[in-house]
Design an enzyme around this catalytic site. Structure first.
Site, PDB file in Angstrom:
ATOM      1  N   HIS A  42      29.674 -45.822  -1.758  1.00 43.08           N
ATOM      2  CA  HIS A  42      30.666 -46.600  -1.806  1.00 43.08           C
ATOM      3  C   HIS A  42      30.501 -47.353  -3.171  1.00 43.08           C
ATOM      4  O   HIS A  42      29.341 -47.985  -3.457  1.00 43.08           O
ATOM      5  CB  HIS A  42      31.046 -47.552  -0.608  1.00 43.08           C
ATOM      6  CG  HIS A  42      31.978 -48.404  -0.606  1.00 43.08           C
ATOM      7  ND1 HIS A  42      33.245 -47.778  -0.202  1.00 43.08           N
ATOM      8  CD2 HIS A  42      32.271 -49.692  -1.074  1.00 43.08           C
ATOM      9  CE1 HIS A  42      34.114 -48.742  -0.552  1.00 43.08           C
ATOM     10  NE2 HIS A  42      33.777 -49.994  -1.143  1.00 43.08           N
ATOM     11  N   MET A  68      38.502 -39.169   1.752  1.00 44.08           N
ATOM     12  CA  MET A  68      39.488 -40.297   2.162  1.00 44.08           C
ATOM     13  C   MET A  68      39.819 -40.238   3.464  1.00 44.08           C
ATOM     14  O   MET A  68      40.890 -40.550   3.836  1.00 44.08           O
ATOM     15  CB  MET A  68      40.379 -40.417   1.304  1.00 44.08           C
ATOM     16  CG  MET A  68      40.164 -40.477  -0.287  1.00 44.08           C
ATOM     17  SD  MET A  68      39.153 -41.795  -0.637  1.00 44.08           S
ATOM     18  CE  MET A  68      40.264 -43.095  -0.783  1.00 44.08           C
ATOM     19  N   ARG A  69      38.703 -39.999   4.652  1.00 42.56           N
ATOM     20  CA  ARG A  69      39.070 -40.003   5.961  1.00 42.56           C
ATOM     21  C   ARG A  69      38.221 -40.698   6.760  1.00 42.56           C
ATOM     22  O   ARG A  69      36.887 -40.634   6.398  1.00 42.56           O
ATOM     23  CB  ARG A  69      39.017 -38.473   6.453  1.00 42.56           C
ATOM     24  CG  ARG A  69      40.027 -37.731   5.619  1.00 42.56           C
ATOM     25  CD  ARG A  69      41.347 -37.303   6.254  1.00 42.56           C
ATOM     26  NE  ARG A  69      41.982 -36.328   5.582  1.00 42.56           N
ATOM     27  CZ  ARG A  69      43.505 -36.389   5.958  1.00 42.56           C
ATOM     28  NH1 ARG A  69      44.043 -36.990   6.801  1.00 42.56           N
ATOM     29  NH2 ARG A  69      44.192 -35.544   5.091  1.00 42.56           N
ATOM     30  N   LEU A  70      38.494 -41.347   7.840  1.00 43.02           N
ATOM     31  CA  LEU A  70      37.731 -41.722   8.840  1.00 43.02           C
ATOM     32  C   LEU A  70      37.378 -40.795   9.769  1.00 43.02           C
ATOM     33  O   LEU A  70      38.226 -39.986  10.299  1.00 43.02           O
ATOM     34  CB  LEU A  70      38.357 -43.097   9.560  1.00 43.02           C
ATOM     35  CG  LEU A  70      37.998 -44.330   8.831  1.00 43.02           C
ATOM     36  CD1 LEU A  70      38.616 -45.469   9.706  1.00 43.02           C
ATOM     37  CD2 LEU A  70      36.586 -44.517   8.625  1.00 43.02           C
ATOM     38  N   GLY A 101      35.471 -35.139  -7.236  1.00 43.51           N
ATOM     39  CA  GLY A 101      34.203 -34.289  -7.363  1.00 43.51           C
ATOM     40  C   GLY A 101      32.944 -34.668  -8.204  1.00 43.51           C
ATOM     41  O   GLY A 101      32.263 -33.768  -8.270  1.00 43.51           O
ATOM     42  N   SER A 102      32.997 -35.799  -8.927  1.00 44.27           N
ATOM     43  CA  SER A 102      31.961 -35.770  -9.970  1.00 44.27           C
ATOM     44  C   SER A 102      30.591 -36.037  -9.360  1.00 44.27           C
ATOM     45  O   SER A 102      29.666 -35.502  -9.917  1.00 44.27           O
ATOM     46  CB  SER A 102      32.231 -36.771 -10.911  1.00 44.27           C
ATOM     47  OG  SER A 102      32.295 -38.103 -10.294  1.00 44.27           O
ATOM     48  N   ASN A 103      30.820 -36.834  -7.964  1.00 44.18           N
ATOM     49  CA  ASN A 103      29.357 -36.833  -7.464  1.00 44.18           C
ATOM     50  C   ASN A 103      28.815 -35.634  -6.910  1.00 44.18           C
ATOM     51  O   ASN A 103      27.755 -35.324  -6.814  1.00 44.18           O
ATOM     52  CB  ASN A 103      29.486 -38.067  -6.214  1.00 44.18           C
ATOM     53  CG  ASN A 103      29.555 -39.500  -6.829  1.00 44.18           C
ATOM     54  OD1 ASN A 103      28.502 -40.006  -7.105  1.00 44.18           O
ATOM     55  ND2 ASN A 103      30.647 -40.023  -6.881  1.00 44.18           N
ATOM     56  N   ASN A 147      27.257 -41.934   3.153  1.00 47.66           N
ATOM     57  CA  ASN A 147      28.525 -42.141   2.226  1.00 47.66           C
ATOM     58  C   ASN A 147      27.843 -43.070   1.111  1.00 47.66           C
ATOM     59  O   ASN A 147      26.795 -43.576   1.165  1.00 47.66           O
ATOM     60  CB  ASN A 147      29.656 -42.752   2.929  1.00 47.66           C
ATOM     61  CG  ASN A 147      30.521 -43.264   2.433  1.00 47.66           C
ATOM     62  OD1 ASN A 147      31.099 -42.055   1.542  1.00 47.66           O
ATOM     63  ND2 ASN A 147      31.411 -44.337   2.276  1.00 47.66           N
TER      64      ASN A 147
HETATM   65  C1  GRF Z   1      33.103 -42.734  -5.979  1.00 46.97           C
HETATM   66  O1  GRF Z   1      33.316 -43.867  -6.721  1.00 46.97           O
HETATM   67  C2  GRF Z   1      32.590 -42.861  -4.385  1.00 46.97           C
HETATM   68  O2  GRF Z   1      31.781 -44.238  -4.523  1.00 46.97           O
HETATM   69  C3  GRF Z   1      33.854 -43.071  -3.708  1.00 46.97           C
HETATM   70  O3  GRF Z   1      34.782 -42.302  -4.244  1.00 46.97           O
HETATM   71  C4  GRF Z   1      34.438 -41.977  -5.593  1.00 46.97           C
HETATM   72  C5  GRF Z   1      34.645 -40.483  -5.622  1.00 46.97           C
HETATM   73  O4  GRF Z   1      34.191 -40.110  -7.018  1.00 46.97           O
HETATM   74  N1  GRF Z   1      33.853 -43.163  -2.441  1.00 46.97           N
HETATM   75  P1  GRF Z   1      34.222 -38.660  -7.252  1.00 46.97           P
HETATM   76  O5  GRF Z   1      35.297 -37.765  -6.545  1.00 46.97           O
HETATM   77  O6  GRF Z   1      32.633 -38.241  -6.856  1.00 46.97           O
HETATM   78  O7  GRF Z   1      34.253 -38.499  -8.900  1.00 46.97           O
END
Ligand code: GRF
Length: 189
Positions: A107, A88-90, A12-14, A105
Site C-alpha cells: 500500500h 482493486m478488490r476486497l 502492473g509495474s510491481n 499486499n
Molecule cells: C501501487 O502503488 C501499490 O502500492 C498500490 O497500487 C499500485 C499498483 O501499481 N496497491 P502497479 O500496478 O504495480 O504499477
C-alpha cells in the site's frame, strides 16, 4: 522453489519488478498473474515476461463465487503464496481462509494512515512530513492487516505530487520483491 501468484488490476509495474527480480535470482517462481480487468496493462507485461495470466470475471457473480473460481485456478497452478499489487478488490473469507497467512499486499502510504484506493494523493495532500509504503498481511478489512515492513522518506521543500509518487513507486519496486523473497524462503512446504 515456491510458487507465487501476483494479483493486479491495472498497470502492473510491481508485478514486473517482482517477476524480473525472481527471474534474475532464479530462486522462487512468479508462476501466475491473476487479473480482473480485461484490458489491464499488467496482462501485456505477463505476456512479455512469459508468465501465465488468468482473467477472473466478477460481474454477474458474487465475490464468493469469483473467489471459489480463483481458488481452483491457484490450485491448478500449485500456488504457495499470493502477493497483491494494485488489485482493486476486497476478499471474503472464501479466499482469505483458503490461504491463511499467505496473502500480502503493498500500500502506498504509511498505514494506518491513508488506507483506501488513493493512498498516494491522500498522503501527499495531508501535508504529512513523512511519506512511504507499507507491506502487510491481508485480513478481512481494507488495508488493516498486520504490518510486515514500512519504508519512508521525508518530503522535500519542493516536493510535488508527481515527484512523491515517483519516490513511492521506487520504494515499492525496491522492497516488495525482497520482502516476498524473504517470506517465500521461510515457507515450510
Ligand atoms: C501501487 O502503488 C501499490 O502500492 C498500490 O497500487 C499500485 C499498483 O501499481 N496497491 P502497479 O500496478 O504495480 O504499477
Amino acid at each position: 522453489m515456491a510458487r507465487l501468484a501476483v494479483f493486479a488490476s491495472g498497470n502492473g509495474s510491481n508485478f514486473q519488478a517482482i517477476a524480473e527480480t525472481f527471474q534474475k535470482q532464479n530462486t522462487h517462481e512468479t508462476a501466475l498473474l491473476v487479473f480482473d480487468r480485461k484490458k489491464a496493462p499488467c496482462r501485456e507485461r505477463a505476456e512479455r515476461l512469459g508468465i501465465p495470466a488468468e482473467y477472473v470475471r466478477y460481474p454477474g457473480h458474487s465475490r464468493e463465487e469469483a473467489e471459489t473460481e480463483i481458488l481452483k485456478i491457484l490450485q491448478n497452478h500449485n500456488i504457495d503464496m499470493i502477493a497483491l499489487a494494485g488489485y482493486m478488490r476486497l476478499f471474503t473469507p472464501v479466499l482469505i481462509d483458503g490461504f491463511p497467512g499467505k496473502i500480502i499486499n503493498i500500500h502506498p502510504s504509511l498505514l494506518p494512515k491513508h488506507p483506501g484506493t488513493d493512498g498516494i494523493c491522500d498522503s501527499f495532500r495531508s501535508g504529512d512530513a513523512e511519506l512511504g509504503i507499507t507491506i502487510h498481511e491481508v485480513d478481512y478489512g481494507m488495508d488493516t492487516g498486520p504490518v510486515i515492513v514500512q519504508k519512508s522518506f521525508f518530503r522535500s521543500e519542493t516536493e510535488t505530487l508527481e515527484s512523491a509518487a515517483g519516490k513511492i513507486h521506487a520504494l515499492e519496486h525496491r522492497w516488495y520483491p525482497e520482502v516476498i523473497l524473504d517470506l517465500l524462503n521461510s515457507l515450510r512446504r
